[in-house]
Design a protein around this motif. Structure first.
Motif, PDB file in Angstrom:
ATOM      1  N   SER A   1       0.851  -1.190   0.000  1.00 26.99           N
ATOM      2  CA  SER A   1       0.000   0.000   0.000  1.00 26.99           C
ATOM      3  C   SER A   1       0.884   1.236   0.000  1.00 26.99           C
ATOM      4  O   SER A   1       1.579   1.516   0.968  1.00 26.99           O
ATOM      5  N   GLY A   2       0.902   1.950  -1.114  1.00 23.22           N
ATOM      6  CA  GLY A   2       1.717   3.150  -1.208  1.00 23.22           C
ATOM      7  C   GLY A   2       3.192   2.817  -1.337  1.00 23.22           C
ATOM      8  O   GLY A   2       3.592   1.766  -1.846  1.00 23.22           O
ATOM      9  N   ILE A   3       4.022   3.727  -0.856  1.00 19.96           N
ATOM     10  CA  ILE A   3       5.471   3.567  -0.947  1.00 19.96           C
ATOM     11  C   ILE A   3       5.943   2.664   0.181  1.00 19.96           C
ATOM     12  O   ILE A   3       5.662   2.922   1.358  1.00 19.96           O
ATOM     13  N   PRO A   4       6.671   1.585  -0.127  1.00 20.54           N
ATOM     14  CA  PRO A   4       7.143   0.680   0.934  1.00 20.54           C
ATOM     15  C   PRO A   4       8.136   1.377   1.848  1.00 20.54           C
ATOM     16  O   PRO A   4       8.805   2.340   1.467  1.00 20.54           O
ATOM     17  N   ASN A   5       8.232   0.869   3.038  1.00 18.47           N
ATOM     18  CA  ASN A   5       9.095   1.484   4.046  1.00 18.47           C
ATOM     19  C   ASN A   5      10.560   1.138   3.832  1.00 18.47           C
ATOM     20  O   ASN A   5      11.435   1.992   3.998  1.00 18.47           O
ATOM     21  N   VAL A   6      10.844  -0.112   3.471  1.00 23.57           N
ATOM     22  CA  VAL A   6      12.226  -0.567   3.341  1.00 23.57           C
ATOM     23  C   VAL A   6      12.361  -1.435   2.095  1.00 23.57           C
ATOM     24  O   VAL A   6      11.369  -1.920   1.539  1.00 23.57           O
ATOM     25  N   ILE A   7      13.622  -1.631   1.687  1.00 25.69           N
ATOM     26  CA  ILE A   7      13.939  -2.506   0.561  1.00 25.69           C
ATOM     27  C   ILE A   7      15.120  -3.377   0.954  1.00 25.69           C
ATOM     28  O   ILE A   7      16.045  -2.921   1.646  1.00 25.69           O
ATOM     29  N   CYS A   8      15.071  -4.641   0.548  1.00 29.76           N
ATOM     30  CA  CYS A   8      16.142  -5.587   0.884  1.00 29.76           C
ATOM     31  C   CYS A   8      17.281  -5.448  -0.120  1.00 29.76           C
ATOM     32  O   CYS A   8      17.052  -5.408  -1.328  1.00 29.76           O
ATOM     33  N   LEU A   9      18.515  -5.402   0.374  1.00 31.56           N
ATOM     34  CA  LEU A   9      19.672  -5.256  -0.494  1.00 31.56           C
ATOM     35  C   LEU A   9      20.134  -6.584  -1.083  1.00 31.56           C
ATOM     36  O   LEU A   9      21.041  -6.599  -1.906  1.00 31.56           O
ATOM     37  N   TYR A  10      19.523  -7.705  -0.658  1.00 31.36           N
ATOM     38  CA  TYR A  10      19.867  -9.010  -1.227  1.00 31.36           C
ATOM     39  C   TYR A  10      18.919  -9.400  -2.356  1.00 31.36           C
ATOM     40  O   TYR A  10      19.348  -9.687  -3.472  1.00 31.36           O
ATOM     41  N   CYS A  11      17.615  -9.437  -2.054  1.00 33.05           N
ATOM     42  CA  CYS A  11      16.634  -9.934  -3.024  1.00 33.05           C
ATOM     43  C   CYS A  11      15.829  -8.818  -3.671  1.00 33.05           C
ATOM     44  O   CYS A  11      14.981  -9.093  -4.527  1.00 33.05           O
TER      45      CYS A  11
END
Length: 897
Positions: free
Chosen positions: A842-852
């Protein structure tokens, strides 16, 4: 800069040719090494490279090897007046990666020390504390106390946990040790769960005891013309004492009431007349007064806790006579007990066997008359404890020092010395960066690989000679920088496979990554050749730290796939050996690293077939870890045969992902089975069907751990579906949740109850497979050839049963709708879903994983004021890292600084 080897003028064409074939350095290229403050660089356990901004008081961070960059927030004094401070001269990261310290020298004002604390996102740090330091008390060395015991690899492919280092710190966290220019040691700390920042300080030049009741002792009134410009902090193994070595420089004494002679800007020359009472002061400002002390001072420091207060005890020792000038580096090297060497000629009083040795290295540069490249040398001493008689019959520990060896590196120049990663039974050793003063430029086809400007060598601490059991790696430089941008500082990667150097130029700051020398081939306890990176990978997983430097080397296109599989397989074998006495399974950590490697290789693949296969490999690892996360979620919300209905929609989201995953797996089973039947005599000839039976997703049916993980997930979902189905619809929301799950499960074309029974019956056959073959299958993330016969039997039974309805499985409702209706019926892509909660973002995600590269809303929203629950415990677990094991970064990462 690039220079001709000969200064004789040539014709323009010949001179141009000569410049392209050779390079040469001047003494000025190495002079930044002799400056008082080298450019700081730190490589944290979370694989962040921290460096100082070249011109501004900022600390920059860069994640290796994703190259995500960010900058740390500044403390209040720097925010209010950034031009009043220099770039940080000291940066130090705590071993647990939770704290970071930096010191910013002031420009005609006091300096500022700052302490940051990390969050769940690697690019998000908060200022925890800052304090002012006098301009005459700048920080020259920093170290962290209370370090946890670390793992170290050995030659047989196994690992050993090393003894503790330094004094225990049971009531403080963090505990930071600082050495300042005014020859003082400062202990900076928070008490456990406390909010008051405390500093205890004591002089290094005289005995003293400071405590929380009297936080500062040992005032020195005769240090107006002395400054500590080099310092090292040593933490021996199995020893509570701290050793500090310092080097002093003398400054010209200036009278407090002295005023400089008046200077008129309109005059070309300085005033000739100098007042008589100022003549002595000006005579003292000659160059020879700016000199180093002829000794290296040593001081033993102890940190004590009496049950109430923390105290700091300093005990100066006999200094080391070291008249060599031009000291550019001072470092302690701690050697674990099993590394200690016996050399009766050097150290007649050997320490106890259970204690390690402590070495002190001193590097020098002699520029002579500044007409040629400097002469470099390295001297090494042992610092050994011994028991001496004391009053009242008690024994008191004292320390002795002995010079072991000195080595000169002419005509090359020693630019950095750094300690090697702890390797059991490898002997005491260090890494040394030796840079040539001239060389030939390579031909254009080799330019892309870089130009070799020197070597990184492994030196024995016993005699400073090259260690013959280790290879030598080249120190490379870009073509544009060769000969003019020598490395001034270096740091070893957390897992001891790479080394990062920082350039000596002021602008811009350039960092370079080099391969560390590798040990020549080792043999495992099973008699097989050990892949060189496997012991380091095992150590990283045991230590629960990222193996980014290792996966980076395995992910390059030049690394054969078979070498990747062998490295992962050896790591699984070593981890199983360590965990054989416990119920802990070692495969999960290896899966996380395999995911990174295969995903990177998939992006680099040029052939479509290779790209598809490698993508399926990393997705298998991701799916397997996601299934494990789902199992934990269901367990968190289960109460015997019931479930916590406060989180029913969260469990429905996870159930929806499980249904989608199972549909994907069943489709591959149908396609693979048809390929088998299309092959004549498929039990004997697997040539055509082999490619299909090696589909990575089928490893969920042929590996015991993967199959058990899959069965548990399906059993949880079935039990949850049965529980919701047994509830009476007491309201609109309850009715909606029940119908949503029932429709999703029952209309999928799969009989999940029958599927769980079928897989459970075949579990025994799966467990009978060869264990080594299963480990190799997990390392390759796809079924091995020896698993084909097992897969054929399972697929044959599965497809000819009533478990799967092929027409419902392959033909979905949105496939029958028109183009307009399909827009609303078509399910969302995996990229549009939360990687943790498995729901639509929903909307802009809070975090992003640097691996996957998975995105999530984890951590978004305020949990304060809500009652604790087992679901929130599960949610908090994944707030620390992604389900794949990768670190989180903020979704909006700042541009490079």
């Amino acid at each position: 800069m690039l220079h001709d080897i000969k200064s004789t003028p040539l014709s323009p064409s010949k001179a141009k040719t000569r410049e392209k074939t050779h390079w040469q350095t001047g003494w000025w290229d190495f002079y930044p090494l002799a400056e008082r403050l080298r450019k700081p660089i730190e490589w944290s356990q979370s694989s962040i490279l921290f460096t100082a901004h070249p011109t501004q008081p900022l600390v920059s961070g860069c994640h290796f090897s994703s190259s995500k960059q960010f900058k740390l927030p500044s403390p209040d004094p720097i925010v209010s007046s950034p031009t009043s401070y220099e770039p940080p001269s000291i940066i130090s990261v705590a071993p647990d990666n939770e704290w970071l310290f930096a010191y910013f020298p002031g420009r005609e004002c006091d300096g500022t020390g700052c302490l940051w604390k990390s969050t769940t996102q690697i690019d998000n740090w908060t200022v925890k504390e800052w304090w002012n330091l006098s301009s005459a008390a700048g920080v020259v060395a920093a170290s962290w106390l209370g370090q946890a015991r670390v793992w170290a690899p050995d030659h047989s492919g196994l690992n050993t946990r090393l003894p503790p280092r330094g004094p225990p710190t049971p009531i403080s966290n963090p505990t930071l040790l600082l050495v300042t220019e005014d020859h003082r040691v400062n202990v900076c700390y928070f008490r456990q769960h406390g909010t008051i920042f405390k500093i205890i300080s004591s002089s290094l030049l005289q005995p003293g005891t400071a405590s929380e009741r009297q936080p500062q002792t040992g005032e020195d009134n005769d240090l107006n013309n002395k400054r500590c410009f080099r310092a090292a902090i040593g933490l021996p193994y199995n020893e509570t004492s701290i050793m500090i070595a310092t080097r002093t420089t003398f400054l010209p004494p200036l009278s407090m009431d002295m005023e400089p002679p008046q200077y008129n800007s309109s005059q070309i020359t300085f005033p000739i007349s100098i007042p008589q009472d100022q003549s002595l002061e000006f005579q003292s400002m000659e160059w020879e007064n700016w000199r180093e002390e002829s000794t290296i001072n040593l001081c033993e420091v102890n940190l004590k806790f009496d049950g109430v207060h923390i105290s700091l005890i300093t005990n100066p020792l006999i200094p080391i006579l070291h008249p060599s000038v031009g000291l550019v580096a001072l470092d302690f090297i701690s050697i674990p007990p099993s590394h200690t060497i016996s050399n009766n000629a050097v150290s007649p009083n050997q320490p106890k066997a259970e204690k390690g040795l402590l070495y002190l290295t001193a590097a020098h540069l002699d520029f002579g008359n500044y007409t040629s490249t400097p002469l470099s040398s390295l001297t090494i001493y042992t610092i050994s404890p011994q028991n001496s008689a004391a009053s009242k019959g008690f024994s008191k520990q004292s320390w002795t020092h002995h010079k072991i060896a000195t080595r000169e590196f002419s005509p090359a120049v020693l630019t950095f010395v750094t300690s090697s990663p702890s390797l059991v039974n490898s002997g005491p050793m260090i890494f040394a960066g030796v840079i040539n003063v001239s060389g030939a430029l390579p031909t254009p086809p080799i330019v892309a690989k870089g130009v070799s400007i020197g070597t990184i060598q492994v030196l024995n601490l016993s005699d400073l000679k090259n260690n013959q059991a280790w290879e030598t790696s080249p120190a490379l430089s870009k073509m544009d920088d060769v000969g003019q941008d020598v490395p001034s500082n270096a740091v070893v990667s957390p897992n001891g496979t790479l080394i990062c150097t920082v350039s000596s130029t002021s602008w811009p700051v350039k960092t370079s990554i080099h391969l560390l020398p590798r040990r020549k081939s080792d043999v495992s306890s099973a008699g097989t050749l050990i892949p060189p990176l496997s012991p380091h990978l095992t150590t990283a997983i045991l230590s629960r730290r990222p193996a980014t430097d290792i996966t980076h080397l395995l992910s390059v296109a030049s690394t054969p796939i078979i070498e990747i599989i062998d490295t992962l397989y050896q790591a699984i074998w070593a981890l199983d050996f360590h965990h054989k006495q416990s119920s802990q399974n070692s495969s999960w950590g290896v899966l996380g690293e395999a995911l990174v490697i295969y995903r990177t290789r998939a992006v680099q693949a040029t052939e479509e077939h290779d790209r598809k296969l490698l993508s399926d490999c990393w997705r298998f690892a991701h799916d397997m870890r996601s299934l494990a996360a789902c199992n934990q979620a269901f367990e968190s919300c289960r109460k015997e045969d019931t479930y916590d209905l406060d989180f029913v929609w969260q469990l429905i989201d996870l159930s929806g992902w499980l249904v989608t995953f199972t549909e994907r797996l069943m489709k591959q089973c149908v396609l693979s089975c048809e390929a088998v039947y299309d092959t004549p005599k498929y039990n004997k000839d697997m040539t055509r069907s082999g490619l299909t039976l090696e589909s990575p997703i089928l490893l969920h049916l042929s590996h015991p751990l993967a199959l058990s993980n899959f069965i548990s997930s399906l059993a949880h979902m079935n039990q949850f579906r049965s529980y919701l189905g047994s509830l009476s619809a007491g309201g609109e929301n309850a009715h909606m949740t029940r119908d949503t799950l029932i429709d999703m499960v029952d209309n999928s074309g799969i009989d999940f109850g029958a599927l769980v029974s079928f897989l459970s019956e075949n579990m025994k056959d799966c467990q009978a497979l060869d264990q080594d073959e299963c480990q190799r299958g997990l390392a390759s993330c796809r079924p091995t050839p020896m698993m084909r016969s097992h897969l054929v039997r399972i697929l044959d039974k599965l497809i000819h049963s009533t478990i799967v309805n092929k027409s419902t499985l392959f033909v979905r409702p949105f496939d029958l709708a028109d183009s307009v209706g399909r827009l609303s019926l078509n399910p969302k892509r995996e990229h549009d879903k939360d990687v943790v909660f498995k729901r639509v973002l929903s909307g802009i995600p809070n975090v992003i994983c640097l691996y996957c590269a998975g995105r999530s809303d984890i951590g978004k929203g305020d949990r304060e004021g809500k009652l604790p629950s087992r679901w929130y415990v599960w949610e908090k677990l994944w707030a620390l890292h992604c389900v794949c094991g990768g670190p989180w970064a903020g979704n909006a990462i700042s541009s490079p600084v």
